[in-house]
Design a protein around this motif. Sequence first.
Motif, PDB file in Angstrom:
ATOM      1  N   PHE A  22      10.336 -10.696   1.224  1.00 44.53           N
ATOM      2  CA  PHE A  22       8.977  -9.976   0.847  1.00 44.53           C
ATOM      3  C   PHE A  22       9.209  -9.273  -0.660  1.00 44.53           C
ATOM      4  O   PHE A  22      10.309  -9.334  -1.465  1.00 44.53           O
ATOM      5  N   PRO A  23       7.917  -9.149  -0.646  1.00 43.86           N
ATOM      6  CA  PRO A  23       7.288  -8.659  -2.265  1.00 43.86           C
ATOM      7  C   PRO A  23       9.101  -7.687  -2.530  1.00 43.86           C
ATOM      8  O   PRO A  23       8.961  -6.827  -2.150  1.00 43.86           O
ATOM      9  N   ARG A  30       3.823  -3.859  -9.554  1.00 45.16           N
ATOM     10  CA  ARG A  30       2.361  -4.561 -10.108  1.00 45.16           C
ATOM     11  C   ARG A  30       1.001  -4.685  -9.549  1.00 45.16           C
ATOM     12  O   ARG A  30      -0.219  -4.380 -10.385  1.00 45.16           O
ATOM     13  N   LYS A  31       1.339  -5.004  -8.191  1.00 43.05           N
ATOM     14  CA  LYS A  31       0.115  -5.216  -7.487  1.00 43.05           C
ATOM     15  C   LYS A  31      -0.609  -4.399  -6.643  1.00 43.05           C
ATOM     16  O   LYS A  31      -2.194  -4.416  -7.441  1.00 43.05           O
ATOM     17  N   SER A  35       3.435   3.903  -7.555  1.00 42.20           N
ATOM     18  CA  SER A  35       4.981   4.109  -8.559  1.00 42.20           C
ATOM     19  C   SER A  35       6.463   4.097  -7.791  1.00 42.20           C
ATOM     20  O   SER A  35       5.981   3.438  -6.620  1.00 42.20           O
ATOM     21  N   ARG A  36       7.154   3.375  -8.281  1.00 43.70           N
ATOM     22  CA  ARG A  36       8.377   2.893  -7.390  1.00 43.70           C
ATOM     23  C   ARG A  36       8.380   3.775  -5.849  1.00 43.70           C
ATOM     24  O   ARG A  36       8.998   3.754  -5.098  1.00 43.70           O
ATOM     25  N   GLU A  37       8.522   5.251  -6.309  1.00 40.96           N
ATOM     26  CA  GLU A  37       8.525   6.159  -5.252  1.00 40.96           C
ATOM     27  C   GLU A  37       8.035   5.879  -4.283  1.00 40.96           C
ATOM     28  O   GLU A  37       7.854   5.678  -2.873  1.00 40.96           O
TER      29      GLU A  37
END
Length: 354
Positions: A22-23, A30-31, A35-37
């Motif tokens: 999975f990505p 980026r896609k 945010s990472r959260e």
Amino acid sequence: MKVYNWGKTIIISGVLKYGAKFPSENVLMRKFGFSRETIRGALEHLENEGLIERVRGSGTYVSFKMEQSSKKKVGLILSYLSDYFFPRLYDGIKSIMDEENIQIELAVTKNSLNEEAHYLEKFLNMNISGIIVEGTKSSFPNPNVRLYERLVKKNIPIIFIHNHYSNLDFDSIEMSDAKCSYELTKLLLENGHRKICGIFKYDDMQGIERYKGFMECMAEHDIAIDDDCIKWYSTKDFDYKFSKSSLNSFYKKTKNCTAMIAYNDEIAYKYVSFLETKSEKFLKEFSMVSFDDAVLGDRDFKVVSGVHPKEKLGRLAARNIIKMLKDKSWMDNNYSYRFPVTISEGNSIKMVED
């Protein structure tokens, strides 16, 4: 929820099968531009539902196994998976197929004619009852004619969505792209705009039809189109055409323009983001119209957009292919439909002062 729905759909539909990687968080950031959260929250939902498994030091993998089924199968060929588009279209198709106990066999060409040929061959060799197709490079005549002819000989009904091929005689369900573009251009003209630039995609029929509507409306109002103010792109050269240097070059050519018509909302917001780095004053005075009525993040700037029917289109395509399965004369009957023009509300059109 946007990331979660996208992830769930590509797993449940079989785009990513059991054991596939999975990505990663970085790729998804980026896609989608979140945010990472936010990305981690979506991944936690997917993991809690047993759709993915995160392996420390290795990555994230699909843990959902699709059950083998003896159900009737309908093929679904899409040119690509749009982040905002695919889940809603697929849900519309699947809701009708589930009612009829029909399984969807999904194929994604990534806008490659070789991939389209591969999946058509695959469907010829398996027990497919019918096929829903989104054309690949649909603005050009299709070279896979013989494969489509073999499918017809096997009496496998075919219906197109979003577009169709000029050299193949199949019914299709589409937006009224040219009419919608005409009405969007007319809105700009009614607000005093005369110098209008545009960004259009040249390798699919929607892009050509949207340019056609724009061109016809401008001609009807006796306004010349400056060819330097039209930016064309394709799937293959997307990254180059929307690089900073390429957009800078286009920006310099279009500084005198007061408005733009963009191929779709993804392109519209991409150009708006670029303008935000150039000139606040220019952005405040600049008008934009587009297509799809997509929700792309939280923005104060809401583009006036031609509404794509998404789920409705999916449901109608599914209903019609089911009717065609029962119709021995499906090639002689009409299953085409063009959705009437609907334009969303937004705040992206400013009045030009005399």
